[in-house]
Each structure stands twice: as C-alpha cells, then as structure tokens.
Design an enzyme around this catalytic site. Structure first.
Site: not given
Ligand code: NAP
Length: 320
Positions: A143, A146-147
C-alpha cells in the site's frame, strides 16, 4: 414458489462485502424497498479505501481519495434504509427445510435470506519469495498510500507492470528519491496514459525482464535480489522500500463448494450477475470479468441488485 409457501425469513437480500459493488447493490436494493442487510468484513477492508487518488470516476473531475469516495457510496445507501453489520460471514448454506432460503452465519448469529449478493472483492497477491513475509511492515508494503510517506528521499522498488504498479510508482515519486520498477517482461501491462506518465517521470527507472527472487535486509529492508528472466543472472538492487503490486486473489473461499468459479477462483456469472446457484448473485472484483474498476464494480452492484429484486419478486409471487 408462491408467497404462501415461503417460510419465515429475515431479509430479502443479504449483501456480503462493503466495497463499491456491495454499497451500490445496497443503494439499489434498499431504494427498491427490499429489506436488505450488508455485511462488511471486520477483518478486511475494501481495496478502494487504501487507494490514494481516483481520477477516472465520472462526475468527479478533480479526482477523489478512495476512502472519501467509499464514504459517499455508504452514506447514500444508508439514506435509503440499508442495514449494515461489520462482521465476517463464516458460512452460507441452503436451509435444511427450504431450498428457497439461504442461511448466512455471521459470528454467533444466523440470518435467513431469500437472496445473496457476493461482493467480497479481492486481495493483493504475494510473490512468495524469501524475505517477503519476514520484512512485511519493515520495508515490504502492499500500500503506497499507507506507507509511501515513510520513504522521503529514499530509493524504493515497485514490483509489477500493471495499472496498480505504475499508478503507485507515480505516487511514490512524491516522496522517494528514486523508484525502480521491476517487471518480468519488456513491456508494461498498464494503460497507455499511465505508461506515458511513468516514462516521462525522471525519478522512475525500470528493471526489465527481471524477477524478484529475494528481499534482503537486517532489521529492515536494504535491497532486493533479481534474476534476469532469460540468462538467470542474479544482481542486487539497493532499496529501503519494496512495494509489491502483482495482481489480486479473489475472496471467494465462502463460495468454493456452492458456485462455479473460473481457474483463478473468480465467480462465474452471466451478464445479469446470476451465478450457478439460484438466488446467489455476484458483483465487483470477486466476479470473473475483464476490467476491475470502481465504475465497473458499481455497475455490477446495480445489476446484481436488480436481478435479485426480480428473483425475490418471483419467489414472493409478485411480478415486476
Ligand atoms: P494486473 O493487471 O493483474 O497486473 C499484475 C502485474 O503483475 C502484471 O504486470 C503482471 O505481469 C505482474 N505479475 C503477476 N504475477 C507476477 C509474479 N508472480 N511475479 C512478477 N510479476 C507478476 O493487476 P493490477 O495492476 O493490480 O490491476 C488489477 C485490475 O485493476 C486491472 O483490471 C486494472 O486495470 C485495474 N486497475 C485500474 C486502475 C486505474 O484505472 N486507475 C488502477 C489500478 C488497478 P505481466 O504483465 O507479465 O502479466
């Protein structure tokens, strides 16, 4: 079967899955006045909610974050009386006393329904190479939204050549110093517009005809090993992040025995979202089809709800 012969049941339709297909089916079914429950997995989230930017959903020219788009879908369906439950469905089976009824087990409860819409989606495929699991959350990610921000001014690798890999590689250029796309062929599968952007982006480099064979590191990822597809020659790419986007696996375990699936375990339907079992319909990414997008999932959801409405009407002895 006429209404008089139908036994007691809790819902006209139970929808399994809380992504674009599920909530669109919920909107159409609830708005049609059908008693409808949507059960969204407690242990999984719709992939769309972790998508950074959707810029090809019609009517939203400025683009929208996946989570925000899903909230809009959800609020619209709830407005028409859709009931929801955040729990995992553990079983679906034909009622022992009436073939017209499906029993759905959710936690310690069981619900009786006339029809089911499977909108269970799909999850990211893993490569299954050494180091992938060991370094998950320590440099290996599925992701970018997200990261990605963790990799400011760092070198990262993206594995895959499809829409997701290229879109996420482009997104990662907002943070990373360099993004190396590792792809097993010498051309991308991604849509032309994404390819054009990626080739024009100075921060993106490509490692063509290469397979990732190992993720290496100590406490955190320090790089990957790749093998040339033709010669088998091994080399190493130093990187602190490894983003893997090599396709999806459908969430169809619940249906393996009940429904006809294709070789990839996607649910086979007709054009009206009818599966091989009467009363069960399928919509969205879990369905065997060519193109998986929010818009196609939403279209499937609307179609599935309408087919379920016709089916339920028939079961109740009401013509449309
Ligand atoms: P995908 O289209 O199936 O692409 C998967 C990529 O991973 C392919 O390039 C494939 O290589 C590669 N791959 C698969 N298994 C591999 C392995 N074991 N080792 C190395 N590479 C491997 O998956 P996706 O990109 O996630 O897209 C899924 C669907 O969502 C598509 O229909 C796509 O159009 C859609 N999508 C659309 C958008 C958008 O329009 N904005 C964004 C994201 C996704 P090969 O090319 O050699 O097969």
């Amino acid at each position: 079967m006429s209404k008089a012969k139908l036994p007691q049941y809790d819902y006209d339709i139970i929808i399994i899955g809380g992504g674009p297909a599920g909530y669109t089916a919920g909107l159409y079914a609830a708005r049609a006045g059908l008693k409808t429950l949507l059960v969204e997995g407690a242990s999984t989230v719709s992939q769309i909610t972790i998508t950074d930017l959707i810029e090809n959903y019609p009517g939203i020219p400025e683009g929208i974050n996946g989570f925000d788009l899903m909230q809009l879908f959800k609020n619209q369906a709830l407005k028409f009386g859709l009931e929801t439950l955040a729990k995992d469905v553990s079983a679906i089976k034909n009622n022992a006393f009436s073939p017209a009824i499906w029993d759905i087990t959710v936690g310690d409860k069981s619900f009786k329904t006339l029809s089911v819409i499977a909108a269970t989606g799909a999850q990211w495929r893993k490569l299954g190479v050494p180091g992938e699991e060991e370094f998950a959350g320590k440099g290996v990610s599925y992701c970018a939204t997200c990261d990605g921000p963790f990799y400011k001014n760092k070198d990262v690798v993206v594995v895959g050549g499809g829409d997701t890999a290229i879109q996420e590689a482009l997104f990662l250029t907002h943070f990373a110093k360099k993004v190396i796309v590792v792809h097993r062929r010498d051309r991308l599968r991604a849509a032309g517009i994404l390819q054009k952007r990626a080739f024009a982006e100075k921060k993106i480099e490509f490692a063509w005809k290469a397979n990732l064979t190992e993720v290496v590191g100590r406490d955190f990822v320090t790089g990957i090993k790749i093998a040339d597809v033709e010669s088998g020659k091994l080399s190493e790419i130093p990187a602190e992040g490894v983003f893997i986007f090599v396709g999806r696996i459908p969430h169809t375990n619940l249906f393996h025995v009940l429904l006809k699936l294709d070789a990839g375990a996607y649910i086979i339907t007709d054009d009206n979202m009818r599966t091989s079992a009467a009363g069960i319909f399928a919509a969205g990414d879990c369905r065997a089809k060519q193109f998986r997008q929010v818009i196609t999932a939403a279209g499937d959801g609307a179609n599935a709800a309408f087919s379920a409405e016709l089916y339920v009407g028939d079961m109740k002895g009401q013509s449309y």
